[in-house]
Design a protein around this motif. Structure first.
Motif, PDB file in Angstrom:
ATOM      1  N   LYS A  79       0.808  -1.148  -0.071  1.00 36.95           N
ATOM      2  CA  LYS A  79       0.017  -0.194  -0.132  1.00 36.95           C
ATOM      3  C   LYS A  79       0.856   1.217   0.018  1.00 36.95           C
ATOM      4  CE  LYS A  79      -4.423  -1.658   2.023  1.00 36.95           C
ATOM      5  NZ  LYS A  79      -5.083  -1.066   0.959  1.00 36.95           N
ATOM      6  N   ILE A  80       1.935   1.169   0.767  1.00 35.17           N
ATOM      7  CA  ILE A  80       2.690   2.458   0.779  1.00 35.17           C
ATOM      8  C   ILE A  80       3.470   2.652  -0.347  1.00 35.17           C
ATOM      9  CG2 ILE A  80       4.845   3.235   1.947  1.00 35.17           C
ATOM     10  CD1 ILE A  80       3.893   1.766   4.388  1.00 35.17           C
ATOM     11  N   GLU A  81       3.925   1.651  -1.170  1.00 29.55           N
ATOM     12  CA  GLU A  81       4.686   1.863  -2.468  1.00 29.55           C
ATOM     13  C   GLU A  81       4.029   1.886  -3.516  1.00 29.55           C
ATOM     14  OE1 GLU A  81       8.102   2.058  -2.494  1.00 29.55           O
ATOM     15  OE2 GLU A  81       8.168   1.953  -0.450  1.00 29.55           O
ATOM     16  N   ASN A  82       2.684   1.453  -3.677  1.00 27.17           N
ATOM     17  CA  ASN A  82       2.155   1.396  -4.878  1.00 27.17           C
ATOM     18  C   ASN A  82       0.580   1.970  -4.992  1.00 27.17           C
ATOM     19  OD1 ASN A  82       4.230  -0.096  -6.053  1.00 27.17           O
ATOM     20  ND2 ASN A  82       3.660  -1.903  -5.292  1.00 27.17           N
ATOM     21  N   GLU A  83      -0.018   2.348  -3.803  1.00 27.09           N
ATOM     22  CA  GLU A  83      -1.335   2.401  -3.871  1.00 27.09           C
ATOM     23  C   GLU A  83      -1.462   4.159  -3.756  1.00 27.09           C
ATOM     24  OE1 GLU A  83      -3.931   0.498  -1.576  1.00 27.09           O
ATOM     25  OE2 GLU A  83      -3.378  -1.516  -2.338  1.00 27.09           O
ATOM     26  N   GLY A  84      -0.399   4.971  -3.514  1.00 28.10           N
ATOM     27  CA  GLY A  84      -0.539   6.429  -3.542  1.00 28.10           C
ATOM     28  C   GLY A  84      -1.094   6.955  -2.311  1.00 28.10           C
ATOM     29  N   ILE A  85      -1.003   6.221  -1.150  1.00 26.64           N
ATOM     30  CA  ILE A  85      -1.560   6.569   0.020  1.00 26.64           C
ATOM     31  C   ILE A  85      -0.560   7.814   0.750  1.00 26.64           C
ATOM     32  CG2 ILE A  85      -2.956   4.686   0.547  1.00 26.64           C
ATOM     33  CD1 ILE A  85      -0.866   3.818   2.412  1.00 26.64           C
ATOM     34  N   ILE A  86       0.623   7.694   0.255  1.00 26.54           N
ATOM     35  CA  ILE A  86       1.495   8.665   0.759  1.00 26.54           C
ATOM     36  C   ILE A  86       1.847   9.990   0.059  1.00 26.54           C
ATOM     37  CG2 ILE A  86       4.117   8.968   1.764  1.00 26.54           C
ATOM     38  CD1 ILE A  86       2.159   6.915   3.442  1.00 26.54           C
ATOM     39  N   LYS A  87       1.856  11.005   0.726  1.00 29.84           N
ATOM     40  CA  LYS A  87       1.986  12.167  -0.049  1.00 29.84           C
ATOM     41  C   LYS A  87       3.503  12.913   0.242  1.00 29.84           C
ATOM     42  CE  LYS A  87      -2.555  14.084  -0.207  1.00 29.84           C
ATOM     43  NZ  LYS A  87      -3.446  15.254   0.051  1.00 29.84           N
ATOM     44  N   GLN A  88       4.181  13.099  -0.613  1.00 31.59           N
ATOM     45  CA  GLN A  88       5.526  13.703  -0.793  1.00 31.59           C
ATOM     46  C   GLN A  88       5.686  15.157  -0.889  1.00 31.59           C
ATOM     47  OE1 GLN A  88       8.654  11.378  -2.592  1.00 31.59           O
ATOM     48  NE2 GLN A  88       7.167   9.840  -3.067  1.00 31.59           N
ATOM     49  N   ASN A  89       6.426  15.873  -0.075  1.00 33.06           N
ATOM     50  CA  ASN A  89       6.731  17.086  -0.051  1.00 33.06           C
ATOM     51  C   ASN A  89       6.917  17.774  -1.587  1.00 33.06           C
ATOM     52  OD1 ASN A  89       6.859  16.737   2.681  1.00 33.06           O
ATOM     53  ND2 ASN A  89       8.990  16.990   2.893  1.00 33.06           N
ATOM     54  N   LYS A  90       6.486  19.072  -1.696  1.00 36.08           N
ATOM     55  CA  LYS A  90       6.514  19.826  -3.095  1.00 36.08           C
ATOM     56  C   LYS A  90       7.028  21.230  -2.850  1.00 36.08           C
ATOM     57  CE  LYS A  90       1.568  19.928  -3.385  1.00 36.08           C
ATOM     58  NZ  LYS A  90       0.194  19.695  -4.242  1.00 36.08           N
ATOM     59  N   GLU A  91       7.419  21.913  -3.881  1.00 40.21           N
ATOM     60  CA  GLU A  91       7.627  23.196  -3.852  1.00 40.21           C
ATOM     61  C   GLU A  91       6.834  23.899  -4.804  1.00 40.21           C
ATOM     62  OE1 GLU A  91      11.834  24.020  -4.537  1.00 40.21           O
ATOM     63  OE2 GLU A  91      12.318  22.436  -2.980  1.00 40.21           O
ATOM     64  N   LEU A  92       6.148  25.131  -4.663  1.00 43.71           N
ATOM     65  CA  LEU A  92       5.446  25.968  -5.576  1.00 43.71           C
ATOM     66  C   LEU A  92       6.142  27.433  -5.607  1.00 43.71           C
ATOM     67  CD1 LEU A  92       2.085  25.185  -3.887  1.00 43.71           C
ATOM     68  CD2 LEU A  92       3.155  24.234  -6.058  1.00 43.71           C
ATOM     69  N   THR A  93       6.366  27.608  -6.879  1.00 47.61           N
ATOM     70  CA  THR A  93       7.355  28.871  -7.081  1.00 47.61           C
ATOM     71  C   THR A  93       6.535  29.844  -8.304  1.00 47.61           C
ATOM     72  OG1 THR A  93       9.495  29.913  -7.390  1.00 47.61           O
ATOM     73  CG2 THR A  93       8.872  27.890  -8.727  1.00 47.61           C
ATOM     74  N   ASP A  94       6.734  31.057  -8.241  1.00 48.84           N
ATOM     75  CA  ASP A  94       6.520  32.009  -9.131  1.00 48.84           C
ATOM     76  C   ASP A  94       7.744  32.454  -9.892  1.00 48.84           C
ATOM     77  OD1 ASP A  94       7.587  33.499  -7.255  1.00 48.84           O
ATOM     78  OD2 ASP A  94       5.521  34.855  -6.870  1.00 48.84           O
ATOM     79  N   GLY A  95       8.671  32.102  -9.544  1.00 47.73           N
ATOM     80  CA  GLY A  95      10.015  32.536 -10.283  1.00 47.73           C
ATOM     81  C   GLY A  95      11.036  33.270  -9.334  1.00 47.73           C
ATOM     82  N   ILE A  96      10.237  33.867  -8.148  1.00 49.90           N
ATOM     83  CA  ILE A  96      10.920  34.405  -7.208  1.00 49.90           C
ATOM     84  C   ILE A  96      10.681  34.061  -5.751  1.00 49.90           C
ATOM     85  CG2 ILE A  96      11.383  36.898  -6.222  1.00 49.90           C
ATOM     86  CD1 ILE A  96      10.264  38.103  -8.651  1.00 49.90           C
ATOM     87  N   ASP A  97       9.574  34.104  -5.264  1.00 39.95           N
ATOM     88  CA  ASP A  97       9.194  33.381  -3.992  1.00 39.95           C
ATOM     89  C   ASP A  97       8.933  32.094  -4.174  1.00 39.95           C
ATOM     90  OD1 ASP A  97       9.386  35.933  -3.168  1.00 39.95           O
ATOM     91  OD2 ASP A  97       7.145  36.584  -3.403  1.00 39.95           O
ATOM     92  N   THR A  98       9.246  31.147  -3.155  1.00 37.63           N
ATOM     93  CA  THR A  98       8.778  29.906  -3.015  1.00 37.63           C
ATOM     94  C   THR A  98       8.098  29.259  -2.033  1.00 37.63           C
ATOM     95  OG1 THR A  98      10.985  29.209  -4.419  1.00 37.63           O
ATOM     96  CG2 THR A  98      10.007  27.335  -3.163  1.00 37.63           C
ATOM     97  N   THR A  99       7.118  28.496  -2.152  1.00 31.26           N
ATOM     98  CA  THR A  99       6.289  28.142  -1.008  1.00 31.26           C
ATOM     99  C   THR A  99       6.717  26.369  -0.762  1.00 31.26           C
ATOM    100  OG1 THR A  99       4.692  29.663  -0.974  1.00 31.26           O
ATOM    101  CG2 THR A  99       4.087  27.638   0.086  1.00 31.26           C
ATOM    102  N   PHE A 100       7.244  26.088   0.384  1.00 32.90           N
ATOM    103  CA  PHE A 100       7.633  24.702   0.448  1.00 32.90           C
ATOM    104  C   PHE A 100       6.327  23.902   1.155  1.00 32.90           C
ATOM    105  CE2 PHE A 100      11.484  27.164   0.203  1.00 32.90           C
ATOM    106  CZ  PHE A 100      12.486  26.159  -0.545  1.00 32.90           C
TER     107      PHE A 100
END
Length: 293
Positions: free
Chosen positions: A150-171
């Motif tokens: 379930k952990i490896e193949n069913e997509g139940i775990i969310k991984q960190n991501k970054e959102l940026t507009d080219g200047i500011d970044t939200t982690f």
């Protein structure tokens, strides 16, 4: 006087153009991803089930401490429920709303979501869980292998991501918490085919007898003899997961007399907790909790 006016005008000009502060404005935000997995074995018929009460508490935590209707804006937390043998039976994922307006209407049960917002979906979630408990039973599943799958193949775990507009970044950071409702015993039907993660009465008693013979405690025994423990099962996503085992039944306890078959330090669930803990930490999980309730 004229130089002063010129300086003021220059400052106003730079301010209006946003030139004064050009440093990136980075933000770090943390949200919860709560996964509930239930062992639907015969433990549910042996003693009165307390699972639904605890699931209700988890849902209330999700609502009041994570999403916080009326207080918080832009949450991205989620909660899901499933049995080990099935896919997700119930889910609420705030992150699926891309527009802030729609998201807040859902969270606060207003606007187009007045009758189908968060509060309604919480009621639906708990009804689905109750229905599963009333109708589902699965005897003898290999919980460890299924958990890994379930952990490896069913997509139940969310991984960190970054959102940026080219200047500011939200982690965006997700705290993945898996809550497993079980009595801790790892007994399944195909032991003769593969006994790798089988851990039942016989295995528990081997540890107990080793402790008695060598006058050692459980932790020392497990450290001294790897053959008495579960083999580690590492995965790339384990490091992002806090694992919670919610142990509901103690087979060697007489609830009526409030007595145990074995002395303290050698009881079934003390051994099970130590075995689970050693396995989880050696498998690379972020943290481990064993909760008896």
């Amino acid at each position: 006087m004229k130089p002063i006016l010129i300086n003021i005008l220059v400052i106003l000009l730079f301010t209006s153009c946003g030139i004064i502060d050009t440093k990136p404005q980075n933000k770090h935000l943390t949200y919860q991803n709560i996964v509930i997995l239930s062992d639907m074995s015969s433990r549910l018929d042996n003693k009165p089930s307390k699972d639904l009460e605890e699931i209700h508490k988890i849902i209330q935590f999700f609502k009041n401490e994570c999403v916080k209707p009326g207080e918080k804006i832009g949450d991205k937390s989620s909660v899901t429920f499933s049995t080990f043998s099935g896919l997700v039976s119930a889910s609420i994922d705030i992150d699926k709303f891309k527009g802030l307006g729609a998201k807040q209407q859902f969270i606060n049960s207003t606007g187009v979501y007045q009758n189908n917002g968060l509060q309604k979906q919480i009621e639906v979630f708990e009804k689905k869980a109750k229905s599963v408990y009333a109708n589902a039973r699965n005897q003898g599943l290999d919980l460890i292998s299924i958990l890994s799958e379930k952990i490896e193949n069913e997509g139940i775990i969310k991984q960190n991501k970054e959102l940026t507009d080219g200047i500011d970044t939200t982690f965006i950071n997700y705290e993945n918490n898996i809550y497993i409702f079980t009595d801790g015993y790892l007994e399944y039907l195909n032991k003769k085919t593969n006994s790798q993660f089988y851990f039942g009465i016989l295995e528990i008693d081997k540890i107990r007898q080793f402790c008695i013979a060598n006058k050692s405690d459980i932790a020392t025994t497990l450290k001294a003899n790897q053959l008495l423990t579960l083999p580690a099962l590492t995965g790339k996503k384990n490091q992002f997961i806090s694992l919670h085992i919610l142990e509901t039944h103690e087979r060697d306890k007489n609830d009526k007399l409030q007595t145990y078959k074995y002395p303290k330090g050698l009881r079934d669930n003390e051994i099970l907790e130590a075995v689970w803990r050693k396995w989880a930490l050696e498998s690379g999980f972020r943290s481990f909790e064993w909760k008896k309730y």
